[in-house]
Enzyme design. Sequence first.
Site, PDB file in Angstrom:
ATOM      1  N   CYS A  21       4.078 -22.946 -21.823  1.00 29.37           N
ATOM      2  CA  CYS A  21       4.894 -21.731 -22.015  1.00 29.37           C
ATOM      3  C   CYS A  21       5.728 -21.761 -23.293  1.00 29.37           C
ATOM      4  O   CYS A  21       6.208 -20.730 -23.747  1.00 29.37           O
ATOM      5  CB  CYS A  21       5.804 -21.502 -20.812  1.00 29.37           C
ATOM      6  SG  CYS A  21       4.881 -21.217 -19.312  1.00 29.37           S
ATOM      7  N   ASN A  67       4.196 -13.855 -15.577  1.00 31.38           N
ATOM      8  CA  ASN A  67       4.326 -14.962 -16.527  1.00 31.38           C
ATOM      9  C   ASN A  67       2.992 -15.144 -17.256  1.00 31.38           C
ATOM     10  O   ASN A  67       2.002 -15.540 -16.647  1.00 31.38           O
ATOM     11  CB  ASN A  67       4.710 -16.235 -15.748  1.00 31.38           C
ATOM     12  CG  ASN A  67       4.932 -17.435 -16.648  1.00 31.38           C
ATOM     13  OD1 ASN A  67       4.567 -17.424 -17.821  1.00 31.38           O
ATOM     14  ND2 ASN A  67       5.510 -18.478 -16.097  1.00 31.38           N
ATOM     15  N   HIS A  70      11.396 -16.517 -22.703  1.00 26.70           N
ATOM     16  CA  HIS A  70      10.110 -16.639 -22.015  1.00 26.70           C
ATOM     17  C   HIS A  70      10.184 -15.830 -20.727  1.00 26.70           C
ATOM     18  O   HIS A  70      11.157 -15.936 -19.974  1.00 26.70           O
ATOM     19  CB  HIS A  70       9.829 -18.110 -21.722  1.00 26.70           C
ATOM     20  CG  HIS A  70       8.666 -18.333 -20.803  1.00 26.70           C
ATOM     21  ND1 HIS A  70       7.457 -17.697 -20.978  1.00 26.70           N
ATOM     22  CD2 HIS A  70       8.527 -19.120 -19.703  1.00 26.70           C
ATOM     23  CE1 HIS A  70       6.621 -18.088 -20.029  1.00 26.70           C
ATOM     24  NE2 HIS A  70       7.253 -18.943 -19.234  1.00 26.70           N
TER      25      HIS A  70
HETATM   26  N1  ACO Z   1       5.384 -14.595  -0.616  1.00 24.90           N
HETATM   27  C1  ACO Z   1       6.136 -14.817   0.473  1.00 24.90           C
HETATM   28  N2  ACO Z   1       6.743 -15.996   0.715  1.00 24.90           N
HETATM   29  C2  ACO Z   1       6.571 -16.972  -0.190  1.00 24.90           C
HETATM   30  C3  ACO Z   1       5.787 -16.821  -1.347  1.00 24.90           C
HETATM   31  C4  ACO Z   1       5.172 -15.571  -1.542  1.00 24.90           C
HETATM   32  N3  ACO Z   1       4.416 -15.289  -2.623  1.00 24.90           N
HETATM   33  N4  ACO Z   1       5.813 -17.972  -2.055  1.00 24.90           N
HETATM   34  C5  ACO Z   1       6.588 -18.834  -1.368  1.00 24.90           C
HETATM   35  N5  ACO Z   1       7.046 -18.234  -0.232  1.00 24.90           N
HETATM   36  C6  ACO Z   1       7.913 -18.795   0.809  1.00 24.90           C
HETATM   37  C7  ACO Z   1       7.888 -20.302   0.828  1.00 24.90           C
HETATM   38  O1  ACO Z   1       6.776 -20.764   1.599  1.00 24.90           O
HETATM   39  C8  ACO Z   1       9.211 -20.597   1.500  1.00 24.90           C
HETATM   40  O2  ACO Z   1       9.063 -20.412   2.896  1.00 24.90           O
HETATM   41  P1  ACO Z   1       9.828 -21.380   3.937  1.00 24.90           P
HETATM   42  O3  ACO Z   1      11.307 -21.144   3.668  1.00 24.90           O
HETATM   43  O4  ACO Z   1       9.366 -20.872   5.241  1.00 24.90           O
HETATM   44  O5  ACO Z   1       9.388 -22.759   3.612  1.00 24.90           O
HETATM   45  C9  ACO Z   1      10.132 -19.490   1.005  1.00 24.90           C
HETATM   46  O6  ACO Z   1       9.244 -18.444   0.504  1.00 24.90           O
HETATM   47  C10 ACO Z   1      11.058 -19.914  -0.119  1.00 24.90           C
HETATM   48  O7  ACO Z   1      10.312 -20.647  -1.087  1.00 24.90           O
HETATM   49  P2  ACO Z   1      10.974 -21.233  -2.374  1.00 24.90           P
HETATM   50  O8  ACO Z   1       9.930 -21.953  -3.196  1.00 24.90           O
HETATM   51  O9  ACO Z   1      12.222 -21.974  -2.020  1.00 24.90           O
HETATM   52  O10 ACO Z   1      11.392 -19.876  -3.116  1.00 24.90           O
HETATM   53  P3  ACO Z   1      12.241 -19.706  -4.429  1.00 24.90           P
HETATM   54  O11 ACO Z   1      13.373 -18.841  -4.162  1.00 24.90           O
HETATM   55  O12 ACO Z   1      12.495 -21.009  -5.119  1.00 24.90           O
HETATM   56  O13 ACO Z   1      11.245 -18.894  -5.368  1.00 24.90           O
HETATM   57  C11 ACO Z   1       9.755 -19.270  -7.221  1.00 24.90           C
HETATM   58  C12 ACO Z   1      10.001 -19.461  -5.728  1.00 24.90           C
HETATM   59  C13 ACO Z   1       9.718 -17.785  -7.502  1.00 24.90           C
HETATM   60  C14 ACO Z   1       8.418 -19.891  -7.575  1.00 24.90           C
HETATM   61  C15 ACO Z   1      10.893 -19.925  -8.035  1.00 24.90           C
HETATM   62  O14 ACO Z   1      11.108 -21.233  -7.606  1.00 24.90           O
HETATM   63  C16 ACO Z   1      10.616 -19.940  -9.506  1.00 24.90           C
HETATM   64  O15 ACO Z   1      10.614 -18.928 -10.148  1.00 24.90           O
HETATM   65  N6  ACO Z   1      10.432 -21.129 -10.120  1.00 24.90           N
HETATM   66  C17 ACO Z   1      10.225 -21.249 -11.560  1.00 24.90           C
HETATM   67  C18 ACO Z   1       8.872 -20.842 -11.983  1.00 24.90           C
HETATM   68  C19 ACO Z   1       8.831 -20.823 -13.498  1.00 24.90           C
HETATM   69  O16 ACO Z   1       9.665 -20.229 -14.121  1.00 24.90           O
HETATM   70  N7  ACO Z   1       7.959 -21.455 -14.166  1.00 24.90           N
HETATM   71  C20 ACO Z   1       8.126 -21.417 -15.626  1.00 24.90           C
HETATM   72  C21 ACO Z   1       7.270 -22.179 -16.332  1.00 24.90           C
HETATM   73  S1  ACO Z   1       5.614 -21.731 -15.992  1.00 24.90           S
HETATM   74  C22 ACO Z   1       4.636 -22.617 -17.102  1.00 24.90           C
HETATM   75  O17 ACO Z   1       5.091 -23.359 -17.894  1.00 24.90           O
HETATM   76  C23 ACO Z   1       3.106 -22.482 -16.928  1.00 24.90           C
END
Ligand code: ACO
Length: 322
Positions: free
Chosen positions: A113, A279, A249
């Site tokens: 990224c 993304n 980003h």
């Molecule tokens: N739909 C519904 N529920 C979901 C989904 C989905 N698509 N995905 C995960 N959940 C659930 C999980 O299973 C979890 O359920 P549980 O509580 O029963 O276990 C719950 O939602 C919460 O999951 P978390 O992973 O804690 O959710 P979070 O609030 O952290 O959001 C996310 C997840 C959006 C991925 C976030 O962590 C994020 O944005 N991380 C950074 C990603 C990023 O920016 N990457 C950048 C670099 S990418 C690159 O370099 C290629």
Amino acid sequence: MTYSRITGTGSYLPEKLLTNKDLEKIVDTTDTWIRERTGIKERHIAADTETTSDLAFHASRKAIEMAGISSSEIDMVILATTTADKIFPGTACLLQKQLDVHGCPAFDVQAVCTGFVYALSIADKFIRAGETRRVLVVGSETLSRILDWNDRSTCVLFGDGAGAVVLEADSEPGIMSTHLHADGSYEDLLHVPHGISIGYEQLKAGEAYVYMEGNAVFKMAVNKLGQLVDEALTANGISKSDIDWLVPHQANSRIIEATARKLRMSMERVIVTVAEHGNTSAASIPLALDIAVRDGRIKRGETLMLEAFGSGFTWGSVLLKF
Ligand code: ACO
């Protein structure tokens, strides 16, 4: 003194649209969950026959047109991608072929990224050193090809697209500073675990997918993106109020908002386009930049801070006068 300055921007999103509602039919997710946690409403998916170099070509043509030059005047092509067309040759060479440009250096940059920020920094150095005068710098991705469409925690986050800029030599800046960083010890938090020399069997079987520990990546991203702004401001002896636009980003609107809050920057000065394309990794910054230039938000003479964070981990910034 020679500086480098962006003279043209361009972007391209494939025609096929995949909305959150469409994803509800593929994995156990909801439009509400995706919008609330990421800010993403839809993403574009490359057609089966469309390649990373094809996307790059469309974006490049627009950037070249805005710069008011012809392709033959380009004297270097740098393409940032994590989804190369082929194992070799480099995708930059395939783009160069499509542009009908011959003989100038063309190479890929792989910093996931942060790839576009790395590529822009390299282009700036070549221009400042007097070795090149017009560099085409591109970020292009077909991430849909490396997503596990059964994994709701990753497949909802990413999309395909491309963005490009023409960077030209000028007596005025232009790019004021670039800062690049990496720390490979975080490899396992965000990666595709399989490739050529590790897990080639899985690669051949079409099972090489993005793996991410979302929470850990989120915290690290906010932390590093905040530090990047402070680093660039200190290096240039300017303050936050001197920045007209932050172009981060585009991974997740919550990361962008948390970074802006930490910096006490109003969201009115932050370019956010992630809702429309998800993304797109190395393509995300030039895509966001081009959208904001063409809709009239970003104007000539304004000060922009481009910053990225991604797998590696890698992170970096470019401070520039547009
Ligand atoms: N739909 C519904 N529920 C979901 C989904 C989905 N698509 N995905 C995960 N959940 C659930 C999980 O299973 C979890 O359920 P549980 O509580 O029963 O276990 C719950 O939602 C919460 O999951 P978390 O992973 O804690 O959710 P979070 O609030 O952290 O959001 C996310 C997840 C959006 C991925 C976030 O962590 C994020 O944005 N991380 C950074 C990603 C990023 O920016 N990457 C950048 C670099 S990418 C690159 O370099 C290629």
